[in-house]
Design an enzyme around this catalytic site. Structure first.
Site, short mmCIF file in Angstrom:
data_model
loop_
_atom_site.label_atom_id
_atom_site.label_comp_id
_atom_site.label_asym_id
_atom_site.label_seq_id
_atom_site.Cartn_x
_atom_site.Cartn_y
_atom_site.Cartn_z
N ARG A 216 0.84 -1.20 0.00
CA ARG A 216 0.00 0.00 0.00
C ARG A 216 0.88 1.26 0.00
NH1 ARG A 216 -0.48 4.67 2.47
NH2 ARG A 216 -0.06 3.65 4.45
N ASP A 217 1.54 1.51 1.10
CA ASP A 217 2.34 2.73 1.26
C ASP A 217 3.44 2.78 0.18
OD1 ASP A 217 3.94 4.83 2.21
OD2 ASP A 217 3.60 4.32 4.30
N HIS B 132 4.82 4.03 12.99
CA HIS B 132 5.02 4.02 11.53
C HIS B 132 6.13 5.03 11.25
CE1 HIS B 132 3.44 3.81 7.25
NE2 HIS B 132 4.20 4.89 7.20
N HIS C 74 9.73 6.45 9.27
CA HIS C 74 10.39 6.51 7.96
C HIS C 74 11.89 6.64 8.13
CE1 HIS C 74 7.10 7.27 4.78
NE2 HIS C 74 6.56 6.66 5.81
N CYS D 201 10.16 9.15 -0.24
CA CYS D 201 9.45 10.36 0.16
C CYS D 201 9.57 11.40 -0.94
CB CYS D 201 10.02 10.90 1.46
SG CYS D 201 9.33 12.48 1.92
ZN ZN Z 1 4.89 5.50 5.37
#
Ligand code: ZN
Length: 315
Positions: A15-16, A213, A215, A246
């Site tokens: 998903r992400d 969550h 990064h 990102c």
């Molecule tokens: Zn993420």
């Protein structure tokens, strides 16, 4: 503490990861990849996002992907198939497809909220109430999770007040959600901040405090995960190959790399339930489905240390 400690790793790559890359992975490749992730021992996989296909064509096949993932529960009974939904309409489609768990993004920063979902934070909390009501009516056993994005800072707004984050987390719980986690959407978090904010979240929310969550945009992903673990967090989101670059930091990897996160915990004696060799093998269907896309991870490149025994064999 280690020795008997256990963590849950929620794989968010399908998903992400896939929604952040330009190319669309063909449905058959997504399904092969998700099968490999389940075979490696991952028991929570965020398989897609129920959003309009014109906004995110990469996710247009979400229902089909969910249907495939559900077939894997015969072989892996503990597997939880999860999807992201931005609103009630998405939740309706996800519940109709049969997901085990819903996750919604709520921005801690007002600027990010308006840019991301074109709603204020209060409007998003209102949307949560609608999703919870729908869940109660159609699928009372399906937990609803919120990830508070930009909880550690926002590229648009800059600093985000910790009081704002906690207030919003409490509002989400009052709206009826089961878990509220914190997301470092922009890769701005550092370990002292992670320790402080998760400690507060756990004090205020108790059992409803959810996943970390985090990064890896500035290289602090694992350090931040360890900081969260040290203050009691036992649920972590990560992405195979760190997929999910990102957009605000070109060339930087996105989510914490699942392979490195599993290596860290297993090396510490903290059980993840994941077989690292099989996890590394799950990179093959990912690469096949997204040719040319960079995948990250130090552990897969270095290989497993001499004498390493995978979790499945260790017990
Ligand atoms: Zn993420």
């Amino acid at each position: 503490m280690s020795g008997s400690a256990q963590v849950r790793i929620s794989e968010v790559g399908p998903r992400d990861g896939l929604q952040s890359v330009k190319a669309t992975m063909p449905t058959a490749d997504k399904c092969r990849w998700i099968s490999a992730l389940a075979a490696a021992g991952l028991r929570e996989i965020e398989v897609g996002s129920f959003v309009p296909a014109k906004l995110l064509p990469q996710m247009a096949d979400a229902a089909e992907v969910v249907r495939h993932a559900l077939t894997l529960t015969t072989a892996y009974p503990g597997l939880r198939v999860m999807a992201l939904v931005p609103n009630r309409r998405g939740a309706e489609a996800a519940l109709a497809a049969g997901v085990h768990k819903l996750t919604l993004p709520v921005s801690a920063s007002e600027a990010h909220s308006l840019a991301n979902v074109r709603k204020t934070r209060e409007q998003m909390v209102e949307e949560l109430r609608c999703v919870v009501a729908l869940r109660n009516e159609r699928a009372p056993g399906v937990p609803v999770e919120v990830g508070l994005s930009t909880a550690f800072g926002c590229t648009l707004q800059g600093a985000v007040a910790e009081d704002d984050v906690i207030r919003l987390a409490l509002a989400c719980v009052q709206a009826g959600v089961d878990e509220v986690g914190l997301s470092d959407t922009t890769g701005m978090a550092h370990p002292a901040q992670v320790r402080r904010l998760f400690t507060r979240l756990r004090v205020e929310l108790g059992e409803r405090a959810g996943a970390a969550h985090l990064h890896n945009t500035r290289g602090l992903g694992l350090a931040n995960c360890l900081a969260a673990f040290d203050v009691g967090v036992r649920s972590f989101d990560s992405s195979l190959g760190g997929l999910g670059g990102c957009p605000y930091a070109p060339g930087a990897s996105g989510n914490v790399v699942t392979e490195d996160l599993v290596f860290m915990f297993e090396a510490m004696g903290v059980s993840t339930g994941v077989d690292l060799s099989k996890l590394i093998a799950a990179r093959e269907p990912l690469k096949a489905g997204l040719p040319g896309e960079p995948v990250y991870g130090m552990t897969p490149e270095a290989g497993l240390p001499k004498g390493w025994t995978d979790a499945s064999l260790r017990a």
